[in-house]
Motif scaffolding. Structure first.
Motif: not given
Length: 940
Positions: A311, A315, A317, A567, A574
């Motif tokens: 995966q 994600k 931002r 991040d 998120t």
């Protein structure tokens, strides 16, 4: 038993101990005869321990797996679970003999982890012992911390000011501060050579360079790691940082250069970087082609990075600009902003006219201060006023410390706001004739503004915190707030704590221990962390997903670095980034126009952000000029931003057209990651340890998902696990091969001797038609006549493990022997008794004959491996000594050069002697387990 002596009624035996190949004297009263009876339960655990320990030892010896590849040990030995792209990087790095690579993953993909894995793999293979890490000043403590946390590797941080003290500690002709420790971290600028400095004679400069640079690069390193290595490229090959890079590249056979921004279209600087890796492959700029560069570069793009399940790792931002308005009760603050802006414009123009560039930078910095907070501009104006009142005619120019004005500017653009402020306030010179009066007037306004109440942004901040708390539905929501300046940080801490919100702060003044304490407090109990840019360097805050940029640095790379603190790999939510900026300000107008135009370009070229084409210093210069021009001439904002956008667009074209690294990106190997992830090593370690304790007088108690262990010598391990994932989940102590006790169980397997009782064993899942005698042997070769320690990096002993099986008719079945070994590890077994003494001796002798015959091929393989390794060692040594010789030849003082050449000649002679001696080996065949197995293994 070698000899028996009786003297005055006392009997003493000389005994050979095969496990340690030692002969000792033992009184007869201390010896017990071998007995045929054994404790079945004890014996069952002993068999399990030895069979599993041999599996672990076989792995440590680097046995070839079914795909004819050497298993990578570092991922299984670290406290971190490597991601597919990190395992791919390690595999590629270790695929050849010359480990000299550019690790160029995009920001946030864990290059530090990759470097740590390579470091561990080299150490586990005996190829590296002395390791040097060179990094920018702001992240050296983070390197020390991460190497300790993830790899249990202790590195000594050496600062420039430590060298004088360490120089007194080191003694002897060849001892320097750099030889006291085998693993060291230093900052780039603390060890770069100096060409000149105002007021310093040549002798003092030579002594400075000898201690910090020459002694460092001639200290005999095996591996050098350089973080943010693009800084070594320099604007020319005469820049100090590039000279440092040359010295480091020649000081070790293994070199890792880490950077997320290796090219940016600057072919000459990139060529200098690649030349550090291999001078012969990259002799000139024309040699820097994509085909030539690719074998030296390991690079993964964020868009290709995936987790173990395949995966996407990151994600999307959410970033939003949030304008702050001045209400009626903020009228004084708005007036203060306007008066400071007027002061900045006038002071900057005059400073540039007078060529007082540092004062010009200070004037522009005042604009960032007034936007940050009233406290920030007030405290700075107080320091500026004091400097002006103490003004002298002598201006302390620092340009002499730099090779060129370009180098000086690059250094300034590398600094964060607080660091730059502290640097610039040292210049005691006025920009304007009446500056003292002007500063006093603005300072009075700032004091009145503070007394009138909180800043508009501070009130806006508290509203945002409550709003986010509601939107995210988290009453104790973690919030990371960034500011450029320490004074703003202190103000915000007071403001929030007065309103019942718990706060901790990070800035560049904190020690590594203090930083760790602050991060832990934020993770466990504190709601808000306020950090400066210097404080935020190297932070890993994946448990937080809200970032508020209270003030925004002009350099977008710094903004990206801030958001990158949360991040990161492991972030499950998120990320939200809220950027504060004043309404009706020059800064807001510039950002609105710039972001709109840049988004069009980024979409057109398929890139994500400015950092994909510019490094921090380069971006700093471009955007500093843009904001400065906009502040000086606010009516010309559209033209100023368009000029900047055109410049960035040209940089993107240059990268695409000229960058040899553009388009190079490794594909993470999910299958390799899965093979390592599913490897039974943790299970083997658990079984080996528990079986050893149960058979040697210790105790192992299972508690939920972990163990409480009591060792035979009384040592304890409570809440212990053998899998790094379990350690994270249960907050337990991880026991792996890093632990000397665990490693010792595998490396010090006791052999057996003729005459020891041989057990009858039944293995539950073994087919009924398998019955006979099974043995496990260690085939070992050791070096003879070699002095310990020696100069060699090759192992002083090599071993493989052999299993043999004969049925009751005496036929040999080697595949069955391996199957039985696996069965002992994977199935239940029971000990039903022992063979008679005569049968035990007969079985021992018969199986040894079989082991000698079938072990010939393994012995030949070991000899071939040993011979090949010595050939490579000879090449490696010649390669390393060649680099050392080059670095010595660059030394300035003839007597130092001659002395070091003489010492190097002695090392070469010793190495050549050791390699010659190492060609002679001693073979050994050590029985570890012998037993009767199968349906015939009944109690006799």
């Amino acid at each position: 038993m070698i000899e028996k002596q009786t003297l005055w009624g006392q009997t003493v035996f000389r005994i050979w101990l095969p496990a340690s190949d030692a002969i000792v004297k033992i009184p007869g009263s201390a010896l017990n005869p071998i007995r045929e009876e054994i404790n079945p339960e004890n014996e069952r655990h002993r068999i399990s321990y030895i069979a599993t320990a041999a599996k672990v030892a076989d792995l440590l010896e680097g046995s070839i797996n079914v795909r004819n590849e050497h298993l990578l040990l570092a991922p299984m030995e670290s406290n971190v679970i490597p991601l597919p792209h990190q395992i791919t990087a390690l595999s590629r790095t270790m695929s050849g003999d010359r480990v000299r690579y550019l690790l160029a993953d995009e920001v946030g993909l864990g290059k530090t982890i990759e470097a740590g894995l390579v470091l561990r793999e080299l150490k586990l293979r005996g190829l590296a012992r002395r390791i040097l890490i060179v990094a920018p000043k702001g992240i050296v403590t983070q390197w020390v911390s991460e190497m300790q946390t993830h790899f249990n590797e202790k590195f000594q941080l050496i600062l420039g000011e430590d060298l004088k003290t360490l120089g007194k500690v080191s003694s002897g002709e060849s001892s320097t501060p750099w030889t006291i420790f085998d693993q060291i971290v230093v900052s780039i600028d603390s060890v770069k050579p100096m060409e000149k400095r105002r007021g310093w004679p040549k002798e003092r400069i030579a002594e400075y360079n000898k201690i910090r640079f020459e002694d460092l690069i001639t200290a005999g390193w095996d591996l050098v790691i350089v973080d943010e290595s693009h800084r070594l490229g320099g604007s020319t090959d005469q820049i100090a940082r590039y000279k440092l890079g040359q010295g480091l590249a020649e000081s070790a056979p293994y070199l890792l250069l880490l950077t997320a921004t290796p090219h940016q279209g600057k072919t000459d600087a990139f060529h200098r970087l690649m030349k550090l890796l291999d001078t012969e492959t990259f002799p000139d700029i024309e040699s820097v082609s994509r085909d030539r560069v690719a074998p030296y570069v390991i690079r993964t793009e964020k868009r290709k990075a995936v987790d173990a399940e395949g995966q996407p790792l990151f994600k999307p931002r959410r970033t939003e600009m949030s304008p702050v308005s001045w209400q009626q009760h903020h009228h004084l603050q708005e007036l203060l902003y306007k008066s400071v802006t007027d002061y900045v414009r006038e002071g900057y123009n005059q400073a540039i006219k007078d060529k007082n560039y540092h004062i010009g930078f200070l004037m522009i910095l005042m604009q960032r201060l007034v936007v940050s907070s009233t406290r920030a501009i007030r405290t700075t104006l107080e320091r500026r006023l004091e400097a002006l009142k103490n003004q002298t005619q002598l201006i302390i120019e620092k340009l002499d410390n730099y090779e060129s004005l370009d180098s000086e500017l690059e250094s300034i653009y590398d600094m964060d706001g607080q660091e730059l402020l502290d640097e610039l306030l040292e210049f005691h010179v006025a920009a304007l004739e009446n500056e003292v009066n002007l500063v006093e007037s603005i300072l009075n306004s700032a004091v009145q503004c503070e007394q009138a109440g909180p800043d508009a942004k501070a009130e806006y901040l508290i509203d945002w915190i409550y709003r986010l708390q509601s939107e995210e539905n988290e009453s104790d929501l973690k919030t990371l707030i960034f500011t450029e300046f320490v004074s703003t940080q202190a103000m915000l801490k007071e403001f929030l704590e007065a309103r019942g919100i718990s706060v901790v702060c990070l800035n560049g003044s904190l020690s590594m221990e203090e930083r760790i304490q602050v991060q832990e407090s934020f993770r466990t109990k504190t709601r808000v962390l306020i950090s400066t840019d210097a404080g935020g360097e190297g932070l890993n805050l994946q448990f937080c997903h809200i970032v508020i940029n209270y003030d925004i640095p002009w350099n977008p790379m710094r903004l990206e670095q801030r958001i990158g603190r949360v991040d990161r790999i492991g972030q499950r939510k998120t990320v939200r980034a809220i950027n504060f900026v004043f309404e009706n300000s020059v800064e807001l107008r510039v950002r609105e126009v710039l972001e709109q135009k840049l988004s069009v370009i980024f979409h057109e070229y398929g890139i994500d952000k400015t950092g994909d084409v510019l490094d921090s210093a380069q971006a700093g210069g471009i955007f500093e000029e843009m904001f400065t021009a906009a502040i000086l001439n606010p009516d010309n904002i559209d033209d100023v931003t368009q000029k900047t956008v055109d410049q960035i667009k040209q940089e993107i074209r240059d990268v695409r057209e000229r960058s040899a690294i553009y388009g190079i990106s490794d594909e993470p190997d999910l299958h390799a990651a899965e093979r390592l992830r599913s490897h039974p090593l943790p299970h083997w370690l658990e079984q080996m340890t528990i079986s050893y304790l149960e058979s040697h007088g210790g105790k192992a108690s299972r508690k939920k998902s972990w163990w409480n262990l009591l060792w035979p010598d009384g040592a304890k391990h409570t809440k212990a696990v053998f899998n790094s994932r379990d350690a994270d989940i249960f907050n337990a102590k991880l026991l792996n091969l890093e632990n000397p006790r665990i490693r010792g169980l595998a490396l010090n397997i006791p052999p057996i001797a003729a005459g020891q009782p041989i057990p009858n064993v039944q293995v539950k899942d073994l087919p009924e038609n398998i019955a006979g005698y099974w043995g496990l042997y260690e085939i070992r070769i050791t070096l003879s006549n070699l002095q310990i320690p020696s100069s060699l990096r090759t192992p002083h002993a090599r071993r493989r493990f052999l299993t043999v099986f004969t049925n009751e008719e005496g036929k040999v079945f080697l595949p069955t022997a391996r199957h039985i070994w696996n069965g002992i590890n994977d199935s239940e077994l029971s000990v039903t008794g022992t063979l008679s003494m005569d049968d035990s001796k007969h079985a021992f002798e018969r199986l040894r004959e079989v082991a000698e015959e079938t072990g010939k091929d393994i012995f030949s393989e070991l000899m071939q491996e040993h011979s090949t390794a010595l050939d490579k060692e000879s090449e490696r040594a010649e390669y390393a000594f060649e680099y050392r010789r080059k670095s010595i030849e660059k030394l300035g003082l003839a007597e130092v050069k001659n002395y070091r050449n003489k010492k190097l000649d002695e090392e070469i002679s010793t190495c050549q002697r050791d390699i010659k001696l190492a060609r002679n080996v001693i073979p050994d065949l050590r029985p570890l387990l012998i037993m009767k197995v199968g349906k015939g293994a009944k109690d006799e």
